[in-house]
Design a protein around this motif. Structure first.
Motif, PDB file in Angstrom:
ATOM      1  N   UNK A 278       0.811  -1.218   0.000  1.00 44.54           N
ATOM      2  CA  UNK A 278       0.000   0.000   0.000  1.00 44.54           C
ATOM      3  C   UNK A 278       0.845   1.269   0.000  1.00 44.54           C
ATOM      4  N   UNK A 279       2.055   1.232   0.533  1.00 44.62           N
ATOM      5  CA  UNK A 279       2.863   2.446   0.659  1.00 44.62           C
ATOM      6  C   UNK A 279       3.190   3.106  -0.678  1.00 44.62           C
ATOM      7  N   UNK A 280       3.639   2.378  -1.716  1.00 49.38           N
ATOM      8  CA  UNK A 280       3.887   3.051  -2.998  1.00 49.38           C
ATOM      9  C   UNK A 280       2.625   3.655  -3.606  1.00 49.38           C
ATOM     10  N   UNK A 281       1.508   2.972  -3.440  1.00 49.09           N
ATOM     11  CA  UNK A 281       0.241   3.487  -3.947  1.00 49.09           C
ATOM     12  C   UNK A 281      -0.141   4.786  -3.229  1.00 49.09           C
ATOM     13  N   UNK A 282       0.066   4.834  -1.927  1.00 45.17           N
ATOM     14  CA  UNK A 282      -0.222   6.040  -1.162  1.00 45.17           C
ATOM     15  C   UNK A 282       0.707   7.179  -1.577  1.00 45.17           C
ATOM     16  N   UNK A 283       1.968   6.870  -1.844  1.00 49.27           N
ATOM     17  CA  UNK A 283       2.923   7.897  -2.265  1.00 49.27           C
ATOM     18  C   UNK A 283       2.541   8.457  -3.632  1.00 49.27           C
TER      19      UNK A 283
ATOM     20  N   UNK B 257       1.519  12.314  -4.482  1.00 46.98           N
ATOM     21  CA  UNK B 257       2.177  13.074  -5.543  1.00 46.98           C
ATOM     22  C   UNK B 257       1.190  13.635  -6.541  1.00 46.98           C
ATOM     23  N   UNK B 258       0.186  12.832  -6.899  1.00 42.47           N
ATOM     24  CA  UNK B 258      -0.840  13.290  -7.836  1.00 42.47           C
ATOM     25  C   UNK B 258      -1.635  14.443  -7.230  1.00 42.47           C
ATOM     26  N   UNK B 259      -1.955  14.343  -5.956  1.00 46.67           N
ATOM     27  CA  UNK B 259      -2.673  15.422  -5.281  1.00 46.67           C
ATOM     28  C   UNK B 259      -1.843  16.697  -5.252  1.00 46.67           C
ATOM     29  N   UNK B 260      -0.546  16.565  -5.029  1.00 45.24           N
ATOM     30  CA  UNK B 260       0.334  17.740  -5.013  1.00 45.24           C
ATOM     31  C   UNK B 260       0.390  18.388  -6.396  1.00 45.24           C
ATOM     32  N   UNK B 261       0.442  17.593  -7.465  1.00 49.91           N
ATOM     33  CA  UNK B 261       0.443  18.144  -8.827  1.00 49.91           C
ATOM     34  C   UNK B 261      -0.857  18.883  -9.126  1.00 49.91           C
TER      35      UNK B 261
END
Length: 97
Positions: free
Chosen positions: A25-30, A34-38
């Motif tokens: 789950x950690x890479x998916x959360x990261x 990142x998408x939210x930050x963009x």
């Protein structure tokens, strides 16, 4: 407070996070973060650009040509991601509200 943490304590905290959320789950959360930050960055740029355009429109020039109707803008969630794009309704200057 973070400056007081020792390396062993930091590793223990990371281990607990991995155990709670799982390594899958950690890479998916990261990626999601990142998408939210963009998205936030692109929205902030668009708002700044709109503010500059409104400032320029507030001081009209006497010999300026009449404005052409503008096509509706589209906000995209991420570059190249057309599945979540949506039209944006522009506020009407003729209505009060």
């Amino acid at each position: 407070m973070i400056g007081n943490l020792k390396p062993l304590e930091i590793l223990l905290i990371i281990a607990v996070i991995v155990l709670l959320f799982g390594a899958k789950k950690l890479p998916e959360m990261a990626r999601s973060l990142g998408k939210s930050a963009r998205i936030l960055k692109s929205e902030a740029k668009a708002m700044k650009k709109d503010g500059e355009a409104e400032d320029a429109a507030a001081a009209p020039v006497a010999d300026q040509a009449p404005q052409q109707p503008v096509a509706p803008r589209t906000i995209q969630a991420a570059p190249g991601d057309v599945t979540s794009s949506r039209p944006v309704s522009e506020p009407n200057r003729t209505t009060q509200g």
